[in-house]
Every structure is written in structure tokens, then in C-alpha cells.
Motif scaffolding. Structure first.
Motif, PDB file in Angstrom:
ATOM      1  N   HIS A   3     -62.645  26.263  69.136  1.00 29.60           N
ATOM      2  CA  HIS A   3     -63.201  27.086  70.220  1.00 29.60           C
ATOM      3  C   HIS A   3     -64.718  27.079  70.094  1.00 29.60           C
ATOM      4  CE1 HIS A   3     -63.769  30.285  73.088  1.00 29.60           C
ATOM      5  NE2 HIS A   3     -64.249  31.116  72.171  1.00 29.60           N
ATOM      6  N   ASN A   4     -65.398  26.576  71.127  1.00 36.43           N
ATOM      7  CA  ASN A   4     -66.863  26.444  71.086  1.00 36.43           C
ATOM      8  C   ASN A   4     -67.319  25.666  69.848  1.00 36.43           C
ATOM      9  OD1 ASN A   4     -67.150  27.904  73.476  1.00 36.43           O
ATOM     10  ND2 ASN A   4     -67.325  29.856  72.399  1.00 36.43           N
TER      11      ASN A   4
ATOM     12  N   LEU B  46     -49.503  26.430  77.208  1.00 35.82           N
ATOM     13  CA  LEU B  46     -50.523  25.400  77.422  1.00 35.82           C
ATOM     14  C   LEU B  46     -50.727  25.163  78.917  1.00 35.82           C
ATOM     15  CD1 LEU B  46     -49.525  22.788  74.684  1.00 35.82           C
ATOM     16  CD2 LEU B  46     -51.258  24.592  74.550  1.00 35.82           C
ATOM     17  N   GLU B  47     -51.898  24.710  79.291  1.00 31.18           N
ATOM     18  CA  GLU B  47     -52.295  24.594  80.691  1.00 31.18           C
ATOM     19  C   GLU B  47     -51.329  23.767  81.532  1.00 31.18           C
ATOM     20  OE1 GLU B  47     -55.304  25.977  82.462  1.00 31.18           O
ATOM     21  OE2 GLU B  47     -54.574  27.262  80.857  1.00 31.18           O
ATOM     22  N   ASN B  48     -50.955  22.587  81.052  1.00 30.38           N
ATOM     23  CA  ASN B  48     -50.154  21.680  81.876  1.00 30.38           C
ATOM     24  C   ASN B  48     -48.674  22.035  81.922  1.00 30.38           C
ATOM     25  OD1 ASN B  48     -52.457  20.135  82.435  1.00 30.38           O
ATOM     26  ND2 ASN B  48     -52.170  18.839  80.639  1.00 30.38           N
TER      27      ASN B  48
ATOM     28  N   VAL C 240     -57.082  33.356  78.511  1.00 30.48           N
ATOM     29  CA  VAL C 240     -57.863  32.153  78.207  1.00 30.48           C
ATOM     30  C   VAL C 240     -57.055  30.913  78.593  1.00 30.48           C
ATOM     31  CG1 VAL C 240     -59.073  33.292  76.298  1.00 30.48           C
ATOM     32  CG2 VAL C 240     -56.983  31.968  75.849  1.00 30.48           C
ATOM     33  N   SER C 241     -57.745  29.787  78.586  1.00 28.54           N
ATOM     34  CA  SER C 241     -57.067  28.509  78.824  1.00 28.54           C
ATOM     35  C   SER C 241     -56.924  27.787  77.490  1.00 28.54           C
ATOM     36  CB  SER C 241     -57.868  27.652  79.806  1.00 28.54           C
ATOM     37  OG  SER C 241     -59.166  27.376  79.306  1.00 28.54           O
TER      38      SER C 241
ATOM     39  N   SER D 122     -61.163  19.239  74.410  1.00 31.13           N
ATOM     40  CA  SER D 122     -60.423  19.341  75.668  1.00 31.13           C
ATOM     41  C   SER D 122     -61.290  20.077  76.672  1.00 31.13           C
ATOM     42  CB  SER D 122     -59.089  20.076  75.463  1.00 31.13           C
ATOM     43  OG  SER D 122     -59.309  21.465  75.302  1.00 31.13           O
ATOM     44  N   ALA D 123     -60.793  20.167  77.899  1.00 32.59           N
ATOM     45  CA  ALA D 123     -61.528  20.874  78.943  1.00 32.59           C
ATOM     46  C   ALA D 123     -61.242  22.375  78.907  1.00 32.59           C
ATOM     47  CB  ALA D 123     -61.164  20.302  80.312  1.00 32.59           C
TER      48      ALA D 123
END
Length: 213
Positions: free
Chosen positions: A172-173, A118-120, A133-134, A143-144
Motif C-alpha cells: 500500500h503506497n 478483489l476488484e475483478n 478500499v480497492s 496494481s492499479a
């Protein structure tokens, strides 16, 4: 005789004057009554207009909250529905899955999922169909990041060493997707790779939970 005539004329004049005054008074009274009636009528009409306007405003205000209600893509009720679905689905697959989330990770061949991708909290990039991907954890499906992860399930604790699965349920989208991986070793790009599941029952089940008919 003249005095009598003068007196009679004076009396007649006084009577005429009195009659005029009475007539004028009567006319004034009638005018006041009409004005009072008109004012009362106008007040009544104005009250009706105000009440109608107030009623209309109240109806409009009562409708506003319903029109402004927005539903989340994901919520606790949908999460409960997915838990029940996974129990039934895993039974048909002869597998046993547990639920995971940030700070309650599955040890998947040494990688702590979902935190480690995960990003964080990322320790390793995440890839979908060989593209980096993020991804972020999300309680409402938004989410962003490119992928909003709403649930994670794995059979890592019960499956054979080379047959472990991990599933990321994501948005997703604005579309629900189920990502899966069995990766048990490092890749040249250093990423942990997912692909969309080919299990149609699992895919349809998640889609129906996110977007019920």
C-alpha cells in the motif's frame, strides 16, 4: 679542334641534364616515401582512435543492462521466504496456517477469500480501518488498486469457530502492510473489514522480506 670542344660541351650538358633528372627522381621518391609514411601513420592513429572508441562503446553497452535492471517489489523468491517465515511464526503462535490465492480460496465464514473482495471478482466490498478500499491480486507488488495483495494466509481450517484469522499481505503506497480480520458476520456497510495487524513480529517479518537490508 672545334668539333672536339663542341663534343666535350655537349657531353657535359648531357651529364648535367642526367644529374638533374636523377636528383629530381630522388626527390620525388623521397616525397612519395614521406607521403606513404604519413598516410600509414595517419591510418595507424585512426585505427587506434576507432579501437579506443569501440572499446569505450562496448564498456558502456556492457554497463547499460546493469543500470537498467529494476527489481520488483514482490517476486517468487520473496513468496518462498514468506512461506518459511509463516511456518516458523505460526509454530510460535501455536497455530496452523495455509496459503490461499485467487481460485484457491479459503472459506471464511461463508466468504471465499481472497476472490470475493478483489476488484475483478468482488462479491463484497473490502474495508480497511472502516474505509472502503480497492484491492487487486498482484504477482509483483504493483496494481492499479489501493492495496496490491501478494499473499493470503488463514487458519480457518484448524482454528475454533470464533477464533479464525485471515491475513492479507499487501503493498500500500509502496509500503508492505499486513491486514487481518476475524469478522464472522455481516456489517451494516456490507463490507468485509480489515485492520493492520498488531503482531509486531509478523509485521516486521513481512517488511524485512519485502525490503531486505
Amino acid at each position: 679542334m672545334k668539333k672536339i670542344i663542341v663534343g666535350l660541351m655537349l657531353s657535359v650538358s648531357l651529364l648535367g641534364l642526367s644529374a638533374c633528372r636523377k636528383t629530381a627522381t630522388t626527390q620525388n621518391d623521397e616525397i612519395q616515401k614521406q607521403e606513404t609514411f604519413t598516410t600509414s601513420s595517419n591510418s595507424s592513429e585512426a585505427k587506434k582512435v576507432i579501437e579506443k572508441s569501440s572499446s569505450s562503446t562496448s564498456a558502456t553497452n556492457s554497463e547499460e543492462p546493469e543500470n537498467n535492471v529494476t527489481k520488483n517489489i514482490w517476486d517468487s523468491e520473496k513468496a518462498d521466504a514468506l512461506r518459511l517465515f509463516i511456518v516458523n511464526w505460526s509454530a510460535t503462535m501455536g497455530q496452523s496456517y495455509q496459503e490461499y490465492q485467487p481460485q484457491n480460496n479459503v472459506n471464511f465464514y461463508g466468504l471465499q477469500l481472497p476472490d470475493d473482495v478483489l476488484e475483478n471478482t468482488q462479491k463484497q466490498p473490502m474495508a480497511v480501518d472502516n474505509q472502503i478500499v480497492s484491492a487487486e491480486w498482484s504477482g509483483n507488488g504493483e496494481s492499479a488498486a489501493e492495496y496490491s495483495i501478494v499473499a493470503v494466509y488463514s487458519d480457518a481450517d484448524t482454528a475454533a469457530f470464533a477464533a479464525k484469522h485471515v491475513y492479507f499481505f499487501a503493498i500500500h503506497n509502496n509500503d508492505p502492510v499486513v491486514l487481518t480480520s476475524m469478522q464472522n458476520q455481516g456489517m451494516p456497510d456490507g463490507a468485509f473489514h480489515f485492520s493492520q495487524t498488531e503482531n509486531q513480529e509478523l509485521k516486521n517479518g513481512f517488511q524485512n522480506i519485502v525490503n531486505p537490508s
